[in-house]
Enzyme design. Structure first.
Site, PDB file in Angstrom:
ATOM      1  N   ARG A  50      99.207  95.822  68.730  1.00 45.36           N
ATOM      2  CA  ARG A  50      99.997  95.915  69.971  1.00 45.36           C
ATOM      3  C   ARG A  50      99.880  97.309  70.582  1.00 45.36           C
ATOM      4  O   ARG A  50      99.947  97.464  71.801  1.00 45.36           O
ATOM      5  CB  ARG A  50     101.474  95.601  69.691  1.00 45.36           C
ATOM      6  CG  ARG A  50     102.362  95.815  70.922  1.00 45.36           C
ATOM      7  CD  ARG A  50     103.751  95.228  70.721  1.00 45.36           C
ATOM      8  NE  ARG A  50     104.403  95.710  69.513  1.00 45.36           N
ATOM      9  CZ  ARG A  50     105.042  96.883  69.421  1.00 45.36           C
ATOM     10  NH1 ARG A  50     105.084  97.722  70.454  1.00 45.36           N
ATOM     11  NH2 ARG A  50     105.634  97.230  68.288  1.00 45.36           N
ATOM     12  N   ASP A 173      96.003  96.089  94.700  1.00 44.43           N
ATOM     13  CA  ASP A 173      95.441  94.992  93.920  1.00 44.43           C
ATOM     14  C   ASP A 173      93.993  94.813  94.376  1.00 44.43           C
ATOM     15  O   ASP A 173      93.731  94.456  95.528  1.00 44.43           O
ATOM     16  CB  ASP A 173      96.249  93.714  94.158  1.00 44.43           C
ATOM     17  CG  ASP A 173      95.824  92.569  93.243  1.00 44.43           C
ATOM     18  OD1 ASP A 173      94.605  92.434  93.004  1.00 44.43           O
ATOM     19  OD2 ASP A 173      96.689  91.801  92.790  1.00 44.43           O
TER      20      ASP A 173
END
Length: 384
Positions: A50, A173
């Site tokens: 993680r 984006d």
């Protein structure tokens, strides 16, 4: 030596993590949850997947290189990346966002961010000056260019001059063009968002997301929320995206070639009332695209004369598949009102021009003659 963008899709200038023990050409998948240590204070540099993983780290270095960032962070999806990004803002903060965004992003802003006390103002950044909307609590401007699905084009450099003067973050984006065609950081953006599911992966076989920045302060903040919220991209998925990026350059060129051919064909159809592709000289964003990007991409939208015809086309395409998503090797056609933008309020859809007569095309790498033939037979069948 600085490599070209085509070469950087496959190689880093410094192959820090290249497998030197066995000479593997394909970077290995480190499919492990945890890492053992040699002793107290004697770490390998990896602790828990993680937090960090060699396969994911290699992918992040490649994406950072392609976008010219100091760091790229790989998430389990594009929405996971945007959700983690929004953790950088606190209740009372204000964001200016483009009015024409992917429906999932709009849903996050309206249903989650607003409920957490973050104020959102949506405007047409391709046409409107954001200055009148900036307030004392404004922290960032969020834009897609081209937008999804109406293909609006915002001048990133011009917008960045405003955000820098006002001390705001500029978030872009870059999913539709990918780092092969456009690099927003070089135009003044602070953070880039990617749905890695799309062109970076390129094969419609896995889901991923990325945040890229060239600011050390932003990098530290994003890394903190990344490890804390736990939306890390898994090792195998990281490897799939690494594999996909290797062919990014050739796929983007072919998709663009197909998009231009299809756009020109659509212009000649009497039932088509509008063709939205920034590679067409008549597109209002054409000159801006030529200035800030190296290409026009493989995405286009078009509008037909009736709802029945739009739905008939969706029912009769054969080679082109009626499905959500974009940016893969296979061409896909999407119905925004019931798919990507189903949760967007109807008045907002109409304001953006997204009617039930609008269809979105993601052109893949098939032969353009086959794609046009498929559309032709679908148009004919939809007319009966």
């Amino acid at each position: 030596m600085e490599y070209t963008v085509e070469t950087r899709c496959l190689h880093l200038e410094e192959e820090k993590n290249k497998d030197k023990d066995f000479g593997s050409v394909s970077f290995p998948i480190y499919q492990t949850a945890t890492f053992a240590h040699y002793g107290v204070g004697r770490s390998t540099g990896y602790d828990y997947t993680r937090m960090q993983n060699p396969t994911r780290e290699q992918l992040e270095r490649i994406v950072a290189s392609l976008e010219g960032g100091c760091d790229a962070i790989a998430f389990a999806s594009g929405m996971a990346a945007i959700a983690a990004l929004m953790e950088c803002f606190k209740p009372g903060d204000h964001l200016i966002v483009d009015g024409d965004l992917y429906g999932g992003t709009i849903r996050l802003f309206n249903s989650v961010c607003k409920n957490k006390g973050i104020e959102i103002t949506a405007i047409e950044l391709a046409k409107e000056d954001p200055l009148p909307y900036i307030k004392e609590n404004t922290k960032a401007v969020y834009v897609e260019t081209p937008t999804n699905p109406m293909m609006n084009i915002t001048d990133i450099k011009k917008l960045s001059e405003i955000t820098k003067e006002k001390g705001l973050l500029l978030i872009v984006d870059n999913t539709f063009l990918s780092p092969y065609f456009q690099n927003p950081l070089s135009l003044g953006a602070d953070i880039i968002v990617h749905s890695g599911t799309k062109y970076l992966g390129g094969h419609n076989d896995t889901i991923a997301g990325f945040l890229v920045t060239n600011r050390e302060d932003v990098k530290e903040q994003l890394r903190f929320f990344y490890k804390t919220t736990g939306a890390a991209l898994a090792p195998f998925d990281s490897w799939l995206i690494l594999r996909g990026i290797k062919t990014l350059a050739v796929r983007m060129e072919r998709a663009q070639e197909n998009a231009m051919a299809v756009a020109e064909w659509l212009k000649g159809q009497s039932c088509v009332t509008k063709v939205l592709y920034p590679g067409l000289p008549e597109h209002p964003g054409y000159e801006v695209m030529k200035k800030q990007a190296r290409g026009f991409g493989g995405m286009l939208s078009f509008e037909v004369d009736t709802t029945e015809r739009a739905q008939g086309i969706l029912e009769h395409v054969k080679l082109i598949q009626f499905a959500e998503s974009l940016g893969g090797t296979e061409s896909l056609i999407t119905y925004p009102v019931t798919q990507t933008h189903a949760d967007v309020p109807k008045d907002k859809l109409l304001e953006n021009g997204i009617t039930d007569r609008v269809l979105r095309l993601s052109l893949g790498i098939e032969g353009k003659e086959d794609l046009i033939a498929d559309l032709a037979q679908a148009f004919t069948a939809a007319s009966k």
